[in-house]
Design an enzyme around this catalytic site. Structure first.
Site, PDB file in Angstrom:
ATOM      1  N   ASP A   5      70.634  42.144  18.336  1.00 55.42           N
ATOM      2  CA  ASP A   5      69.573  41.169  18.568  1.00 55.42           C
ATOM      3  C   ASP A   5      69.215  40.497  17.244  1.00 55.42           C
ATOM      4  OD1 ASP A   5      67.233  40.857  21.036  1.00 55.42           O
ATOM      5  OD2 ASP A   5      66.767  40.071  19.038  1.00 55.42           O
ATOM      6  N   GLN A  40      61.370  37.141  29.973  1.00 55.31           N
ATOM      7  CA  GLN A  40      62.809  36.885  29.874  1.00 55.31           C
ATOM      8  C   GLN A  40      62.985  35.486  29.287  1.00 55.31           C
ATOM      9  OE1 GLN A  40      65.054  36.994  33.559  1.00 55.31           O
ATOM     10  NE2 GLN A  40      67.012  36.806  32.509  1.00 55.31           N
ATOM     11  N   SER A  41      63.667  35.401  28.153  1.00 57.73           N
ATOM     12  CA  SER A  41      63.820  34.097  27.488  1.00 57.73           C
ATOM     13  C   SER A  41      65.228  33.542  27.602  1.00 57.73           C
ATOM     14  CB  SER A  41      63.412  34.211  26.013  1.00 57.73           C
ATOM     15  OG  SER A  41      64.238  35.142  25.347  1.00 57.73           O
ATOM     16  N   HIS A  52      70.873  40.596  30.259  1.00 55.51           N
ATOM     17  CA  HIS A  52      71.096  41.321  29.014  1.00 55.51           C
ATOM     18  C   HIS A  52      70.276  42.600  29.048  1.00 55.51           C
ATOM     19  CE1 HIS A  52      68.009  38.208  28.483  1.00 55.51           C
ATOM     20  NE2 HIS A  52      67.378  39.020  27.630  1.00 55.51           N
ATOM     21  N   LEU A  53      70.931  43.694  28.691  1.00 57.92           N
ATOM     22  CA  LEU A  53      70.248  44.967  28.516  1.00 57.92           C
ATOM     23  C   LEU A  53      69.937  45.110  27.033  1.00 57.92           C
ATOM     24  CD1 LEU A  53      72.398  47.423  30.706  1.00 57.92           C
ATOM     25  CD2 LEU A  53      70.564  45.865  31.420  1.00 57.92           C
ATOM     26  N   HIS A  54      68.644  45.300  26.725  1.00 63.84           N
ATOM     27  CA  HIS A  54      68.276  45.634  25.357  1.00 63.84           C
ATOM     28  C   HIS A  54      68.507  47.139  25.200  1.00 63.84           C
ATOM     29  CE1 HIS A  54      65.679  41.953  24.512  1.00 63.84           C
ATOM     30  NE2 HIS A  54      65.701  41.919  25.833  1.00 63.84           N
TER      31      HIS A  54
HETATM   32  P1  AMP Z   1      64.560  38.430  26.472  1.00 63.74           P
HETATM   33  O1  AMP Z   1      63.312  37.895  25.818  1.00 63.74           O
HETATM   34  O2  AMP Z   1      64.400  39.739  27.145  1.00 63.74           O
HETATM   35  O3  AMP Z   1      65.207  37.377  27.349  1.00 63.74           O
HETATM   36  O4  AMP Z   1      65.577  38.721  25.285  1.00 63.74           O
HETATM   37  C1  AMP Z   1      66.316  37.744  24.633  1.00 63.74           C
HETATM   38  C2  AMP Z   1      66.670  38.303  23.288  1.00 63.74           C
HETATM   39  O5  AMP Z   1      67.700  37.497  22.735  1.00 63.74           O
HETATM   40  C3  AMP Z   1      65.512  38.291  22.278  1.00 63.74           C
HETATM   41  O6  AMP Z   1      65.240  39.630  21.882  1.00 63.74           O
HETATM   42  C4  AMP Z   1      66.041  37.436  21.132  1.00 63.74           C
HETATM   43  O7  AMP Z   1      65.655  37.932  19.866  1.00 63.74           O
HETATM   44  C5  AMP Z   1      67.533  37.523  21.344  1.00 63.74           C
HETATM   45  N1  AMP Z   1      68.317  36.403  20.828  1.00 63.74           N
HETATM   46  C6  AMP Z   1      68.045  35.088  20.960  1.00 63.74           C
HETATM   47  N2  AMP Z   1      69.008  34.350  20.381  1.00 63.74           N
HETATM   48  C7  AMP Z   1      69.913  35.240  19.878  1.00 63.74           C
HETATM   49  C8  AMP Z   1      71.141  35.107  19.165  1.00 63.74           C
HETATM   50  N3  AMP Z   1      71.645  33.915  18.849  1.00 63.74           N
HETATM   51  N4  AMP Z   1      71.805  36.228  18.798  1.00 63.74           N
HETATM   52  C9  AMP Z   1      71.300  37.444  19.105  1.00 63.74           C
HETATM   53  N5  AMP Z   1      70.157  37.637  19.780  1.00 63.74           N
HETATM   54  C10 AMP Z   1      69.466  36.549  20.166  1.00 63.74           C
END
Ligand code: AMP
Length: 126
Positions: free
Chosen positions: A42, A106-107, A112-114
């Site tokens: 991440d 969710q962004s 995606h699994l964290h």
């Molecule tokens: P979510 O908010 O659960 O959708 O998680 C999206 C994650 O993607 C966030 O933790 C961001 O920090 C991560 N993220 C966004 N852009 C990138 C990137 N280019 N490379 C790696 N992680 C990213």
């Protein structure tokens, strides 16, 4: 389309950041890869280990993946376990989190699994 077909990276969303990472159009620190999954660090880590595990094929979230391609969801979970082992947190403990929808923050609309670990984690989450 059979379930097996659905695991292939045929479905790609041209506007999706994680599809671009799968295609190596956007750089990422890749730590694990299988035929159907990719794992990368991440960009804003919340713990010493913070890796995102995704299917190469574009699916919006975990439930959408389970409905369209259940074997692929299994692949992603198995890959998360491999990442945890590789990162040395399998025994100490780790969290697999998948945010779904706006209220869960969710962004990126690509499953995606964290995989988060390497420190004591609080519960409940905020
Ligand atoms: P979510 O908010 O659960 O959708 O998680 C999206 C994650 O993607 C966030 O933790 C961001 O920090 C991560 N993220 C966004 N852009 C990138 C990137 N280019 N490379 C790696 N992680 C990213």
């Amino acid at each position: 389309m059979t379930d097996n077909d659905a695991t292939r990276p045929a479905q790609r969303d041209p506007d999706c950041l994680f599809c671009k990472i799968v295609a190596r159009e956007v750089p990422a620190d890749v730590v694990h890869e299988t035929e159907t999954t990719l794992a990368f660090r991440d960009i804003q880590p919340q713990a010493p280990t913070h890796v995102l595990v995704i299917p190469k094929a574009h699916h919006r979230d975990a439930v959408a993946t389970a409905l369209a391609a259940p074997a692929l969801l299994t692949d992603v979970v198995v890959a998360a376990g491999e990442v945890a082992r590789q990162e040395g947190v399998a025994d100490s403990g780790y969290r697999i989190v998948t945010n779904t929808g706006r209220d869960a923050q969710q962004s990126v609309d690509h499953l995606h699994l964290h995989v988060v670990g390497g420190r004591g984690l609080q519960w409940p989450p905020g």
